[in-house]
Motif scaffolding. Structure first.
Motif, mmCIF file in Angstrom:
data_model
loop_
_atom_site.group_PDB
_atom_site.id
_atom_site.type_symbol
_atom_site.label_atom_id
_atom_site.label_comp_id
_atom_site.label_asym_id
_atom_site.label_seq_id
_atom_site.Cartn_x
_atom_site.Cartn_y
_atom_site.Cartn_z
ATOM 1 N N PRO A 1 4.226 -1.031 -7.812
ATOM 2 C CA PRO A 1 3.376 -2.204 -7.569
ATOM 3 C C PRO A 1 4.127 -3.259 -6.771
ATOM 4 O O PRO A 1 5.285 -3.557 -7.059
ATOM 5 C CB PRO A 1 3.057 -2.689 -8.987
ATOM 6 C CG PRO A 1 3.142 -1.451 -9.837
ATOM 7 C CD PRO A 1 4.275 -0.649 -9.235
ATOM 8 N N GLY A 2 3.496 -3.776 -5.749
ATOM 9 C CA GLY A 2 4.148 -4.717 -4.858
ATOM 10 C C GLY A 2 4.928 -4.061 -3.737
ATOM 11 O O GLY A 2 5.466 -4.748 -2.863
ATOM 12 N N ARG B 1 5.726 -1.618 -0.323
ATOM 13 C CA ARG B 1 5.190 -1.717 1.031
ATOM 14 C C ARG B 1 5.288 -0.379 1.764
ATOM 15 O O ARG B 1 6.310 0.302 1.689
ATOM 16 C CB ARG B 1 5.944 -2.802 1.820
ATOM 17 C CG ARG B 1 5.776 -4.187 1.214
ATOM 18 C CD ARG B 1 6.834 -5.151 1.678
ATOM 19 N NE ARG B 1 8.195 -4.687 1.420
ATOM 20 C CZ ARG B 1 8.804 -4.728 0.225
ATOM 21 N NH1 ARG B 1 8.146 -5.176 -0.837
ATOM 22 N NH2 ARG B 1 10.050 -4.322 0.097
ATOM 23 N N ARG C 1 -6.980 0.813 2.776
ATOM 24 C CA ARG C 1 -7.673 -0.089 1.839
ATOM 25 C C ARG C 1 -8.397 0.710 0.760
ATOM 26 O O ARG C 1 -8.379 0.351 -0.411
ATOM 27 C CB ARG C 1 -8.648 -0.985 2.605
ATOM 28 C CG ARG C 1 -7.955 -2.000 3.521
ATOM 29 C CD ARG C 1 -8.955 -2.996 4.099
ATOM 30 N NE ARG C 1 -8.291 -3.937 4.987
ATOM 31 C CZ ARG C 1 -8.360 -3.900 6.310
ATOM 32 N NH1 ARG C 1 -9.066 -2.945 6.908
ATOM 33 N NH2 ARG C 1 -7.735 -4.792 7.055
ATOM 34 N N ALA D 1 -3.613 -3.562 -1.093
ATOM 35 C CA ALA D 1 -4.217 -4.892 -1.173
ATOM 36 C C ALA D 1 -4.321 -5.551 0.194
ATOM 37 O O ALA D 1 -5.322 -6.202 0.507
ATOM 38 C CB ALA D 1 -3.400 -5.778 -2.122
ATOM 39 N N THR D 2 -3.283 -5.415 1.022
ATOM 40 C CA THR D 2 -3.295 -5.992 2.363
ATOM 41 C C THR D 2 -2.822 -4.955 3.361
ATOM 42 O O THR D 2 -1.974 -4.113 3.051
ATOM 43 C CB THR D 2 -2.374 -7.234 2.459
ATOM 44 O OG1 THR D 2 -1.021 -6.836 2.177
ATOM 45 C CG2 THR D 2 -2.793 -8.306 1.465
ATOM 46 N N THR E 1 0.526 -3.347 1.690
ATOM 47 C CA THR E 1 1.176 -3.740 0.441
ATOM 48 C C THR E 1 0.344 -3.281 -0.752
ATOM 49 O O THR E 1 -0.867 -3.521 -0.800
ATOM 50 C CB THR E 1 1.371 -5.269 0.377
ATOM 51 O OG1 THR E 1 2.119 -5.693 1.512
ATOM 52 C CG2 THR E 1 2.133 -5.661 -0.893
ATOM 53 N N LYS E 2 0.987 -2.625 -1.697
ATOM 54 C CA LYS E 2 0.332 -2.180 -2.910
ATOM 55 C C LYS E 2 0.202 -3.353 -3.873
ATOM 56 O O LYS E 2 1.140 -4.127 -4.048
ATOM 57 C CB LYS E 2 1.147 -1.056 -3.559
ATOM 58 C CG LYS E 2 0.473 -0.379 -4.741
ATOM 59 C CD LYS E 2 1.272 0.834 -5.185
ATOM 60 C CE LYS E 2 0.608 1.571 -6.336
ATOM 61 N NZ LYS E 2 1.340 2.818 -6.708
ATOM 62 N N ASP E 3 -0.946 -3.480 -4.495
ATOM 63 C CA ASP E 3 -1.187 -4.591 -5.410
ATOM 64 C C ASP E 3 -0.117 -4.629 -6.497
ATOM 65 O O ASP E 3 0.235 -3.594 -7.069
ATOM 66 C CB ASP E 3 -2.560 -4.454 -6.067
ATOM 67 C CG ASP E 3 -3.314 -5.758 -6.080
ATOM 68 O OD1 ASP E 3 -2.675 -6.802 -5.897
ATOM 69 O OD2 ASP E 3 -4.561 -5.734 -6.257
ATOM 70 N N ALA E 4 0.393 -5.817 -6.765
ATOM 71 C CA ALA E 4 1.438 -5.980 -7.784
ATOM 72 C C ALA E 4 0.851 -5.876 -9.179
ATOM 73 O O ALA E 4 -0.301 -6.165 -9.397
ATOM 74 C CB ALA E 4 2.131 -7.312 -7.593
#
Length: 235
Positions: free
Chosen positions: A153-154, A156, A210, A215-216, A232-235
């Motif tokens: 999580p979080g 890249r 997505r 997430a982004t 970026t993977k959601d944290a």
């Protein structure tokens, strides 16, 4: 990397159909890549490492690592407390890269993007550059799903491919990409693109990323001919 990959591969056709295009001649590949990127391989790798946001102590994996140049650049960035693994389906590339390991914090292993054996949520950074167009079209979503799976999580993901600018470069890349972008004579065949540049445009994966759960997803162009997505993977 685009180009007539056939001149760098001697893998059986059935193996290529399962894994993707295998480049098995490291020295030839390095020479063409250097010419293709106008001698800017080192500066490009430095910029790619910067875009990953990799920090000292991070764990990273480079998928489709080829001769290992980006792996070594990432290893310098994460330092002795970090770890970088280079993965490539070509045994010849892995042998070449392993013979040039410059630090104890990186290693190389044979593997394919769509069948990663790394544990879930085990790395902070995933990179895959000039690789997506070599993976069979039907397996690219699975490959991106594997990259998502192994990220913490979080974490890249950085994807890069050819994104030419100016007047001459797009025309040259259209010619060079016909094999690597998998053009066919059948306009309805999977992977066919009327314009081969569309087949290697890394931006085509934004919605897939997505949908995979990132997430982004941000796009950056690096002159003279590289396009980059950082997700970026959601944290």
């Amino acid at each position: 990397m685009t180009g007539n990959a056939q001149q760098f591969t001697n893998a059986p056709a059935d193996r290529n159909s399962e894994i993707g295009i295998l480049i098995t001649k490291p020295r030839g590949y390095l020479a063409v890549k250097s010419a293709f990127l106008l001698g800017r391989v080192g500066s490009l790798n430095a910029r790619l490492v910067e875009l990953t946001g990799a920090a000292p102590g991070d764990h990273a994996v480079d998928i489709g690592c080829g001769p290992g140049q980006l792996v070594r650049a990432l290893a310098d960035r994460v330092g002795p407390g970090g770890r970088v693994i280079g993965i490539d389906p070509s045994q010849e590339m892995i042998d070449y890269a392993t013979g040039r390991v410059g630090s104890a914090n990186c290693r190389f292993e044979v593997g394919a993007a769509q069948t990663l054996t790394l544990p879930d949520a085990s790395v902070d950074v995933v990179t895959s550059t000039f690789v997506m167009h070599h993976i069979p079209e039907a397996q690219r979503t699975a490959a991106l799903g594997q990259m998502f799976r192994v990220l913490r999580p979080g974490g890249r993901l950085l994807l890069a491919d050819t994104h030419p600018t100016g007047r001459v470069l797009p025309a040259a890349v259209r010619i060079m990409s016909r094999f690597a972008a998998r053009r066919t004579d059948d306009p309805h065949a999977p992977g066919h693109h009327a314009d081969p540049l569309a087949g290697i445009d890394i931006r085509r994966y934004r919605e897939t990323l997505r949908a995979a759960g990132f997430a982004t997803v941000d796009f950056t162009a690096i002159p003279p001919m590289t396009g980059v997505l950082v997700a970026t993977k959601d944290a």
